[in-house]
Design a protein around this motif. Structure first.
Motif, PDB file in Angstrom:
ATOM      1  N   THR A 176       0.809  -1.221   0.000  1.00 31.43           N
ATOM      2  CA  THR A 176       0.000   0.000   0.000  1.00 31.43           C
ATOM      3  C   THR A 176       0.841   1.269   0.000  1.00 31.43           C
ATOM      4  OG1 THR A 176      -0.125  -0.098   2.401  1.00 31.43           O
ATOM      5  CG2 THR A 176      -1.937  -1.104   1.198  1.00 31.43           C
ATOM      6  N   THR A 177       2.146   1.128   0.149  1.00 32.04           N
ATOM      7  CA  THR A 177       3.029   2.304   0.082  1.00 32.04           C
ATOM      8  C   THR A 177       4.431   1.824  -0.273  1.00 32.04           C
ATOM      9  OG1 THR A 177       4.071   4.098   1.327  1.00 32.04           O
ATOM     10  CG2 THR A 177       3.385   2.205   2.592  1.00 32.04           C
ATOM     11  N   VAL A 246      -0.160   3.275  15.684  1.00 29.26           N
ATOM     12  CA  VAL A 246      -1.111   2.942  14.622  1.00 29.26           C
ATOM     13  C   VAL A 246      -0.344   2.640  13.341  1.00 29.26           C
ATOM     14  CG1 VAL A 246      -3.115   3.725  13.299  1.00 29.26           C
ATOM     15  CG2 VAL A 246      -2.832   4.465  15.677  1.00 29.26           C
ATOM     16  N   TYR A 247      -0.388   1.400  12.898  1.00 34.92           N
ATOM     17  CA  TYR A 247       0.295   1.027  11.656  1.00 34.92           C
ATOM     18  C   TYR A 247      -0.663   0.992  10.468  1.00 34.92           C
ATOM     19  CZ  TYR A 247       4.380  -0.409  14.422  1.00 34.92           C
ATOM     20  OH  TYR A 247       5.476  -0.432  15.251  1.00 34.92           O
ATOM     21  N   VAL A 248      -1.962   0.803  10.723  1.00 29.19           N
ATOM     22  CA  VAL A 248      -2.913   0.668   9.622  1.00 29.19           C
ATOM     23  C   VAL A 248      -3.235   2.038   9.023  1.00 29.19           C
ATOM     24  CG1 VAL A 248      -3.941  -1.453  10.520  1.00 29.19           C
ATOM     25  CG2 VAL A 248      -4.956   0.760  11.132  1.00 29.19           C
ATOM     26  N   THR A 249      -3.567   2.009   7.744  1.00 33.59           N
ATOM     27  CA  THR A 249      -4.010   3.237   7.060  1.00 33.59           C
ATOM     28  C   THR A 249      -5.384   2.953   6.442  1.00 33.59           C
ATOM     29  OG1 THR A 249      -3.028   2.534   4.994  1.00 33.59           O
ATOM     30  CG2 THR A 249      -1.621   3.837   6.459  1.00 33.59           C
ATOM     31  N   GLY A 250      -5.916   3.943   5.766  1.00 33.47           N
ATOM     32  CA  GLY A 250      -7.199   3.754   5.094  1.00 33.47           C
ATOM     33  C   GLY A 250      -7.146   2.584   4.118  1.00 33.47           C
ATOM     34  N   ALA A 251      -6.014   2.470   3.412  1.00 31.47           N
ATOM     35  CA  ALA A 251      -5.882   1.383   2.421  1.00 31.47           C
ATOM     36  C   ALA A 251      -5.874   0.012   3.100  1.00 31.47           C
ATOM     37  CB  ALA A 251      -4.598   1.579   1.614  1.00 31.47           C
ATOM     38  N   THR A 252      -5.244  -0.064   4.281  1.00 30.13           N
ATOM     39  CA  THR A 252      -5.231  -1.343   5.022  1.00 30.13           C
ATOM     40  C   THR A 252      -6.668  -1.748   5.361  1.00 30.13           C
ATOM     41  OG1 THR A 252      -3.318  -0.375   6.174  1.00 30.13           O
ATOM     42  CG2 THR A 252      -4.047  -2.566   6.897  1.00 30.13           C
ATOM     43  N   LEU A 253      -7.442  -0.769   5.869  1.00 29.26           N
ATOM     44  CA  LEU A 253      -8.807  -1.080   6.303  1.00 29.26           C
ATOM     45  C   LEU A 253      -9.716  -1.369   5.115  1.00 29.26           C
ATOM     46  CD1 LEU A 253      -9.126   1.476   9.256  1.00 29.26           C
ATOM     47  CD2 LEU A 253      -8.654  -0.984   9.364  1.00 29.26           C
ATOM     48  N   ALA A 254      -9.451  -0.698   3.979  1.00 28.01           N
ATOM     49  CA  ALA A 254     -10.242  -0.988   2.772  1.00 28.01           C
ATOM     50  C   ALA A 254      -9.961  -2.425   2.312  1.00 28.01           C
ATOM     51  CB  ALA A 254      -9.895   0.006   1.666  1.00 28.01           C
ATOM     52  N   ALA A 255      -8.689  -2.842   2.402  1.00 25.40           N
ATOM     53  CA  ALA A 255      -8.339  -4.216   2.020  1.00 25.40           C
ATOM     54  C   ALA A 255      -8.956  -5.218   2.998  1.00 25.40           C
ATOM     55  CB  ALA A 255      -6.821  -4.376   1.967  1.00 25.40           C
ATOM     56  N   LEU A 256      -8.978  -4.861   4.284  1.00 23.83           N
ATOM     57  CA  LEU A 256      -9.604  -5.737   5.283  1.00 23.83           C
ATOM     58  C   LEU A 256     -11.095  -5.910   4.985  1.00 23.83           C
ATOM     59  CD1 LEU A 256      -9.493  -7.341   7.974  1.00 23.83           C
ATOM     60  CD2 LEU A 256      -9.863  -5.172   9.174  1.00 23.83           C
ATOM     61  N   ALA A 257     -11.747  -4.802   4.623  1.00 18.94           N
ATOM     62  CA  ALA A 257     -13.175  -4.877   4.286  1.00 18.94           C
ATOM     63  C   ALA A 257     -13.386  -5.788   3.072  1.00 18.94           C
ATOM     64  CB  ALA A 257     -13.717  -3.470   4.004  1.00 18.94           C
ATOM     65  N   GLY A 297      -8.341  -4.410  -7.021  1.00 11.91           N
ATOM     66  CA  GLY A 297      -9.303  -3.332  -7.272  1.00 11.91           C
ATOM     67  C   GLY A 297      -9.528  -2.431  -6.063  1.00 11.91           C
ATOM     68  N   VAL A 298      -8.893  -2.735  -4.949  1.00 15.05           N
ATOM     69  CA  VAL A 298      -9.103  -1.928  -3.730  1.00 15.05           C
ATOM     70  C   VAL A 298      -8.302  -0.631  -3.834  1.00 15.05           C
ATOM     71  CG1 VAL A 298      -8.686  -1.843  -1.228  1.00 15.05           C
ATOM     72  CG2 VAL A 298      -9.529  -3.959  -2.282  1.00 15.05           C
ATOM     73  N   PRO A 299      -8.953   0.531  -3.643  1.00 12.70           N
ATOM     74  CA  PRO A 299      -8.222   1.800  -3.720  1.00 12.70           C
ATOM     75  C   PRO A 299      -7.084   1.823  -2.696  1.00 12.70           C
ATOM     76  CG  PRO A 299     -10.593   2.177  -3.519  1.00 12.70           C
ATOM     77  CD  PRO A 299     -10.372   0.712  -3.332  1.00 12.70           C
ATOM     78  N   GLY A 300      -5.890   2.189  -3.157  1.00  9.67           N
ATOM     79  CA  GLY A 300      -4.738   2.260  -2.245  1.00  9.67           C
ATOM     80  C   GLY A 300      -3.852   1.025  -2.276  1.00  9.67           C
ATOM     81  N   VAL A 301      -4.352  -0.061  -2.870  1.00 15.35           N
ATOM     82  CA  VAL A 301      -3.493  -1.241  -3.030  1.00 15.35           C
ATOM     83  C   VAL A 301      -2.710  -1.061  -4.329  1.00 15.35           C
ATOM     84  CG1 VAL A 301      -3.409  -3.752  -3.393  1.00 15.35           C
ATOM     85  CG2 VAL A 301      -4.972  -2.780  -1.688  1.00 15.35           C
ATOM     86  N   LEU A 302      -1.374  -0.881  -4.195  1.00 15.81           N
ATOM     87  CA  LEU A 302      -0.542  -0.530  -5.356  1.00 15.81           C
ATOM     88  C   LEU A 302      -0.181  -1.751  -6.192  1.00 15.81           C
ATOM     89  CD1 LEU A 302       1.917   1.933  -3.545  1.00 15.81           C
ATOM     90  CD2 LEU A 302      -0.255   2.468  -4.674  1.00 15.81           C
ATOM     91  N   ARG A 303       0.160  -2.843  -5.505  1.00 10.71           N
ATOM     92  CA  ARG A 303       0.492  -4.082  -6.206  1.00 10.71           C
ATOM     93  C   ARG A 303       0.401  -5.218  -5.215  1.00 10.71           C
ATOM     94  NH1 ARG A 303       6.133  -4.607  -5.089  1.00 10.71           N
ATOM     95  NH2 ARG A 303       6.738  -2.718  -3.992  1.00 10.71           N
TER      96      ARG A 303
END
Ligand code: DP6
Length: 322
Positions: A176-177, A246-257, A297-303
């Protein structure tokens, strides 16, 4: 003394997490953990003891390194020098074939490869558990990368608990980064143990999750391993977050969802998260392609990096001479 050896080691992902250290010296984890060593990603490290050297030197990915990373490497080499009864300096050359900011702990594969190459270059023929003990003192998760397949670290001892074929598992690392994390795991767990109101609860809960996960693994119960791995990661992060780490970001939580939405859709996908923002999805090999397509397809997941269970550290070249 002169001697040369090259060792290769792979990163590992903890299914039940290590977070927190026992009081006192030796870098001993406060809770047991269980990991899977990953194939296809590797650190290769050569160690040369050379009487002509006037200091230890370390090169990582083609760059000469000083400061804290060099100090940590010297700490390991010093322990081997003491055991071998030598004062000869060493040149260390290490290369990762995966990016350091990939969310895969390069310290685990790095110290496992360094421990094995140093021991062998010094002409010592230590069993794997002694090499793992040496690696653990530099970075506890590195002890697990000495072994292949599914590996347990309990107190000071790391051991293989099941072969890489024990579970039909694929790990999808959602990067994600490209930046390195700001708070190291060593610092993060230090703050958690000192400041988290939930650290005591973590110390009670982590061994329970670990033992249940170990049992599920030995029974080949994929669903239960996945569920317990997700539970371990969330409990670890909850205790850290309560201390402000806090290590998680919005992209982490979007991937978790998305992982949870996959489960609702009948895909057996589970999440784990280490001391960084990259979610790792645990999925059966047969469902890896479908899960990968959805996660990309999750926003913020780069690869996404896909890895299967792999082998332990091994010497690929060289013999030490005392
Ligand atoms: C979240 O092994 O990097 O990845 O022993 O201080 O070097 P040190 O810590 P390290 O911690 C790993 C933490 C983790 C969970 C795990 O791998 O078990």
């Amino acid at each position: 003394m002169s001697g040369f050896a090259v060792a290769i080691a792979h990163p590992n992902i903890a299914l039940s997490k290590y977070w927190g250290k026992r009081a006192g010296a030796g870098n001993v984890p406060a809770v047991p953990s269980l990991s899977v060593t990953l194939a296809g990603l590797a650190t290769t490290t050569s160690v040369t003891f050379d009487p002509r050297l006037t200091a230890d030197a370390l090169e990582i990915n083609g760059v000469e390194v000083s400061g804290e990373p060099l100090r940590r490497a010297i700490g390991l080499v010093d322990r081997v020098r003491d055991a071998a009864g030598t004062r000869t300096f060493a040149r260390i050359v290490s290369r990762n074939d995966f990016p350091t900011a990939s969310g895969l702990a390069s310290s685990a594969s790095g110290f496992a490869a360094l421990a094995l190459a140093t021991v062998r270059a010094a002409g010592l023929d230590w069993p794997a558990d002694r090499v793992a003990d040496l690696a653990r003192r530099s970075s506890a998760s590195a002890a697990r990368s000495v072994f292949g397949g599914f590996v347990e670290l309990e107190g000071e001892a790391a051991r293989a608990v099941a072969p890489k074929t024990a579970l039909d598992l694929r790990v999808l690392v959602c990067v994600t980064t490209e930046e390195e994390k700001k708070v190291s795991s060593t610092d993060g767990m230090g703050v958690t143990s000192r400041e988290s109101p939930y650290y005591a609860a973590w110390l009670e809960e982590a061994p329970r999750i670990h033992h249940a996960l170990r049992e599920a693994l030995l029974a080949g119960d994929f669903e239960r391993v996945g569920a317990l791995a997700e539970k371990s990661a969330l409990a670890m992060h909850a205790s850290a977050m309560a201390a402000g780490i806090v290590y998680v970001t919005g992209a982490t939580l979007a991937a978790l969802a998305e992982v949870r939405a996959m489960r609702d859709a009948g895909i057996s996908a589970w999440a784990t998260i280490d001391a960084g923002p990259h979610l790792k999805c645990l999925v059966r090999a047969s469902e890896a392609a479908a899960a990968k397509a959805r996660l990309s397809g999750v926003p913020g997941v780069l690869r996404i990096i896909e890895a299967a269970p792999g082998d332990g550290a091994r010497v690929i070249e060289g013999e030490g001479r005392a």
